[in-house]
Design a protein around this motif. Structure first.
Motif, PDB file in Angstrom:
ATOM      1  N   GLN A   1     -12.309  -2.695  -7.192  1.00 57.40           N
ATOM      2  CA  GLN A   1     -10.962  -3.033  -7.655  1.00 57.40           C
ATOM      3  C   GLN A   1     -10.007  -1.873  -7.428  1.00 57.40           C
ATOM      4  OE1 GLN A   1     -11.155  -5.374 -11.095  1.00 57.40           O
ATOM      5  NE2 GLN A   1      -9.000  -5.170 -11.633  1.00 57.40           N
ATOM      6  N   GLU A   2      -8.813  -2.203  -6.968  1.00 59.51           N
ATOM      7  CA  GLU A   2      -7.745  -1.226  -6.783  1.00 59.51           C
ATOM      8  C   GLU A   2      -6.490  -1.759  -7.461  1.00 59.51           C
ATOM      9  OE1 GLU A   2      -7.692   1.695  -5.313  1.00 59.51           O
ATOM     10  OE2 GLU A   2      -9.622   1.773  -4.263  1.00 59.51           O
ATOM     11  N   ILE A   3      -5.765  -0.861  -8.142  1.00 60.43           N
ATOM     12  CA  ILE A   3      -4.524  -1.245  -8.807  1.00 60.43           C
ATOM     13  C   ILE A   3      -3.348  -0.716  -7.996  1.00 60.43           C
ATOM     14  CG2 ILE A   3      -3.135  -1.014 -10.893  1.00 60.43           C
ATOM     15  CD1 ILE A   3      -5.699  -0.775 -12.478  1.00 60.43           C
ATOM     16  N   GLY A   4      -2.435  -1.586  -7.655  1.00 61.12           N
ATOM     17  CA  GLY A   4      -1.257  -1.195  -6.890  1.00 61.12           C
ATOM     18  C   GLY A   4      -0.593  -2.394  -6.256  1.00 61.12           C
ATOM     19  N   ARG A   5       0.585  -2.196  -5.762  1.00 60.54           N
ATOM     20  CA  ARG A   5       1.340  -3.233  -5.058  1.00 60.54           C
ATOM     21  C   ARG A   5       1.194  -3.019  -3.561  1.00 60.54           C
ATOM     22  NH1 ARG A   5       2.500  -7.003  -8.949  1.00 60.54           N
ATOM     23  NH2 ARG A   5       3.294  -5.983 -10.829  1.00 60.54           N
ATOM     24  N   VAL A   6       1.051  -4.116  -2.838  1.00 59.07           N
ATOM     25  CA  VAL A   6       0.938  -4.027  -1.383  1.00 59.07           C
ATOM     26  C   VAL A   6       2.309  -3.730  -0.796  1.00 59.07           C
ATOM     27  CG1 VAL A   6       0.414  -5.301   0.728  1.00 59.07           C
ATOM     28  CG2 VAL A   6      -1.063  -5.546  -1.280  1.00 59.07           C
ATOM     29  N   LYS A   7       2.389  -2.654  -0.037  1.00 59.59           N
ATOM     30  CA  LYS A   7       3.647  -2.246   0.576  1.00 59.59           C
ATOM     31  C   LYS A   7       3.708  -2.559   2.066  1.00 59.59           C
ATOM     32  CE  LYS A   7       5.394  -0.477  -3.153  1.00 59.59           C
ATOM     33  NZ  LYS A   7       6.577  -1.099  -3.787  1.00 59.59           N
ATOM     34  N   ASP A   8       2.552  -2.546   2.713  1.00 55.02           N
ATOM     35  CA  ASP A   8       2.560  -2.725   4.163  1.00 55.02           C
ATOM     36  C   ASP A   8       1.177  -3.169   4.614  1.00 55.02           C
ATOM     37  OD1 ASP A   8       3.713  -2.747   6.649  1.00 55.02           O
ATOM     38  OD2 ASP A   8       3.303  -0.631   7.066  1.00 55.02           O
ATOM     39  N   ILE A   9       1.137  -3.993   5.657  1.00 58.39           N
ATOM     40  CA  ILE A   9      -0.121  -4.394   6.296  1.00 58.39           C
ATOM     41  C   ILE A   9       0.069  -4.219   7.798  1.00 58.39           C
ATOM     42  CG2 ILE A   9      -1.809  -6.239   6.650  1.00 58.39           C
ATOM     43  CD1 ILE A   9      -0.873  -7.502   4.053  1.00 58.39           C
ATOM     44  N   VAL A  10      -0.831  -3.453   8.430  1.00 58.61           N
ATOM     45  CA  VAL A  10      -0.701  -3.148   9.852  1.00 58.61           C
ATOM     46  C   VAL A  10      -1.977  -3.548  10.574  1.00 58.61           C
ATOM     47  CG1 VAL A  10      -0.344  -1.332  11.563  1.00 58.61           C
ATOM     48  CG2 VAL A  10       0.872  -1.235   9.366  1.00 58.61           C
ATOM     49  N   PRO A  11      -1.882  -4.377  11.618  1.00 62.06           N
ATOM     50  CA  PRO A  11      -3.071  -4.733  12.407  1.00 62.06           C
ATOM     51  C   PRO A  11      -3.599  -3.517  13.164  1.00 62.06           C
ATOM     52  CG  PRO A  11      -1.217  -6.214  12.859  1.00 62.06           C
ATOM     53  CD  PRO A  11      -0.674  -5.057  12.100  1.00 62.06           C
ATOM     54  N   MET A  12      -4.915  -3.367  13.180  1.00 60.53           N
ATOM     55  CA  MET A  12      -5.563  -2.249  13.862  1.00 60.53           C
ATOM     56  C   MET A  12      -6.699  -2.797  14.737  1.00 60.53           C
ATOM     57  SD  MET A  12      -3.881   0.329  12.505  1.00 60.53           S
ATOM     58  CE  MET A  12      -4.851   1.774  12.862  1.00 60.53           C
TER      59      MET A  12
ATOM     60  N   SER B   1       3.730 -16.706  -0.374  1.00 63.38           N
ATOM     61  CA  SER B   1       4.606 -16.029   0.580  1.00 63.38           C
ATOM     62  C   SER B   1       3.901 -14.789   1.121  1.00 63.38           C
ATOM     63  CB  SER B   1       5.914 -15.634  -0.106  1.00 63.38           C
ATOM     64  OG  SER B   1       5.640 -14.813  -1.231  1.00 63.38           O
ATOM     65  N   PRO B   2       4.303 -14.292   2.290  1.00 61.30           N
ATOM     66  CA  PRO B   2       3.688 -13.077   2.847  1.00 61.30           C
ATOM     67  C   PRO B   2       3.795 -11.916   1.868  1.00 61.30           C
ATOM     68  CG  PRO B   2       5.034 -14.168   4.507  1.00 61.30           C
ATOM     69  CD  PRO B   2       5.310 -14.869   3.202  1.00 61.30           C
TER      70      PRO B   2
ATOM     71  N   ASN C   1       6.636  -5.029   8.140  1.00 59.17           N
ATOM     72  CA  ASN C   1       6.182  -5.333   9.494  1.00 59.17           C
ATOM     73  C   ASN C   1       5.351  -6.605   9.401  1.00 59.17           C
ATOM     74  OD1 ASN C   1       4.886  -5.552  11.932  1.00 59.17           O
ATOM     75  ND2 ASN C   1       4.335  -3.391  12.107  1.00 59.17           N
ATOM     76  N   THR C   2       5.760  -7.660  10.088  1.00 58.92           N
ATOM     77  CA  THR C   2       5.095  -8.951   9.927  1.00 58.92           C
ATOM     78  C   THR C   2       4.132  -9.286  11.068  1.00 58.92           C
ATOM     79  OG1 THR C   2       6.988 -10.066  10.964  1.00 58.92           O
ATOM     80  CG2 THR C   2       6.983  -9.890   8.553  1.00 58.92           C
ATOM     81  N   ASP C   3       3.783  -8.290  11.884  1.00 61.28           N
ATOM     82  CA  ASP C   3       2.833  -8.562  12.966  1.00 61.28           C
ATOM     83  C   ASP C   3       1.490  -9.047  12.426  1.00 61.28           C
ATOM     84  OD1 ASP C   3       4.748  -7.779  14.744  1.00 61.28           O
ATOM     85  OD2 ASP C   3       3.893  -5.791  15.149  1.00 61.28           O
ATOM     86  N   TYR C   4       1.127  -8.600  11.236  1.00 62.61           N
ATOM     87  CA  TYR C   4      -0.172  -8.972  10.662  1.00 62.61           C
ATOM     88  C   TYR C   4      -0.306 -10.483  10.442  1.00 62.61           C
ATOM     89  CZ  TYR C   4       2.137  -9.517   6.105  1.00 62.61           C
ATOM     90  OH  TYR C   4       2.935  -9.932   5.070  1.00 62.61           O
TER      91      TYR C   4
END
Length: 453
Positions: A322-333, A148-149, A154-157
């Protein structure tokens, strides 16, 4: 595997039965997991445990010796070899009628809907080209669905050319340049496969792997010594996660005192994992999913040693970070994607990458799966997602339960969709047992007065 097991059913009288295999991929058999023609994608189980037939444990190894020039390092073969194995098994069944009277037909297209007739024990499967196949039994052998996404704010990504929501899609990673930066969401077996694929293709850019726990799958380790099965004496009927955890930890300590690795202890109880899961009330199952499912996946679904070594080498050289964390947002740039991650209550952080690849594993929640067949059965009330969002509600034979909890006489399923009953329901040893059991059950029903297919 179900088709192959149906072809092996024995009996005094022929079944005189037609079986329709609906599979839109170019060849039937390999499915999603074993289709990729990439030798660097390795099986994460040793070849001696991958026979399609529980009663012939050497079948796959014998097939390798006779048909494949591949030398399997440390007994871990390529997934494409296993795909060829499955393809050959299925093609043999499709080429001519089985001695037991089953006739098999492959429809190289997708199913669009399944309609169960209310006044008769028959369903009609409608295919993509409009063909309608009346059937007395319909088996949903759907495998896994794309993840799943990872972010919903924001689902533009999702429409960006450099976002790869399904790393297994045809040509999914072909637009990644040699020096492009890549961000992987997830650090499981899928992420390792993506890393191996990028490395083989000559990728030299920095890869950042993001996960909530920062753990990679444990590596397999060969150990000749076995550990005794302690399920019947200590684990049978243990109805809390904590009780099971205490018992397993005690045995791991005892094994280590004898020089036996913890992996051997977990392998000793593998045949009983479904029974352990089923003994827990749903409250305990939910507790396991919240607190232990992540670490269990790391320990249980291990990686071939050479794959684990590659990951460590890439981390040592700095190519893999490596990075530890939960993905909160993805924004196209424009050309890049900006990913916001957060660890616990710490302030959010932003990472930038040319490509983002979701490697979080398959979508299991059947209330969210949009596959046409799943949607049609869900809307008609014949398919009920389970409350823990692991798969489909079924009876002991894999028959689908309706909203009243009544078992269907027509609809069945096997594989990952049966995780609510078994939890472990994705690896070959479990799948082949399910295929044997369901083929046997369908064979019994076909011997009843109303015989059909």
């Amino acid at each position: 595997m179900l088709v192959v097991q149906l072809a092996r059913l024995s009996g005094d009288l022929p079944y005189d039965c037609d079986v329709h295999l609906v599979e839109p991929r170019p060849v039937p058999g390999p499915g999603l997991a074993y289709t990729a023609r990439r030798p660097e994608y390795l099986l994460n189980v040793r070849s001696q445990f991958l026979s399609a037939f529980p009663d012939q444990p050497d079948h796959f190894q014998n097939w390798l010796r006779l048909t494949s020039p591949e030398i399997c390092q440390q007994e871990f073969c390529s997934r494409q070899s296993y795909g060829r194995y499955l393809q050959q098994l299925v093609s043999q069944v499709l080429e001519w009628p089985s001695l037991n009277g089953f006739r098999f037909t492959w429809h190289n297209q997708a199913a669009q809907s399944v309609q169960v007739h209310p006044t008769s024990q028959v369903a009609t499967v409608q295919l993509q080209d409009g063909t309608r196949v009346p059937s007395e039994y319909v088996v949903l052998a759907l495998g896994n669905f794309p993840p799943s996404p990872p972010a919903s704010r924001n689902t533009d990504y999702l429409h960006h050319a450099n976002y790869h929501g399904n790393p297994w899609a045809q040509g999914a990673l072909r637009n990644i340049g040699t020096h492009d930066t890549v961000l992987l969401i997830g650090t499981g077996l899928t992420a390792i496969d993506v890393l191996l694929g990028l490395r083989t293709d000559g990728h030299q850019g920095v890869v950042t792997a993001v996960s909530g726990h920062g753990r990679w799958p444990a590596a397999h380790k060969f150990q000749e010594a076995a550990y005794p099965d302690f399920y019947a004496d200590e684990l049978r009927g243990a109805d809390t996660v904590l009780a099971v955890l205490h018992i397993i930890r005690r045995h791991i300590r005892a094994a280590e005192a004898q020089g036996i690795n913890w992996r051997t202890v977990l392998d000793a109880i593998r045949p009983h994992l479904g029974s352990i899961w089923a003994a827990w009330p749903q409250l305990e199952q939910a507790r396991f999913l919240r607190h232990l499912a992540g670490i269990w996946s790391v320990l249980r679904h291990r990686s071939p040693p050479q794959n684990a070594a590659t990951v460590q080498e890439m981390m040592r050289t700095g190519q893999l970070q490596q990075e530890i964390g939960r993905v909160k947002d993805i924004v196209p740039m424009t050309n890049n994607l900006r990913v916001t991650i957060q660890k616990g209550q710490e302030p959010p952080r932003q990472l930038m990458a040319r490509h983002v690849i979701t490697c979080t594993g398959p979508l299991l929640d059947y209330s969210r799966i949009q596959e046409p067949v799943v949607g049609s059965l869900r809307e008609s009330g014949h398919l009920q997602p389970d409350t823990l969002h692991l798969g489909i509600r079924t009876d002991a034979h894999g028959a689908l339960l309706d909203a009243r909890g009544q078992a269907s006489a027509v609809l069945f399923t096997l594989g990952p969709s049966r995780r609510p009953d078994f939890f472990e329901s994705t690896a070959v040893p479990e799948l082949r047992e399910q295929a044997v059991a369901l083929a046997t059950e369908l064979g019994k029903r076909l011997r009843a007065p109303a015989v059909g297919a």
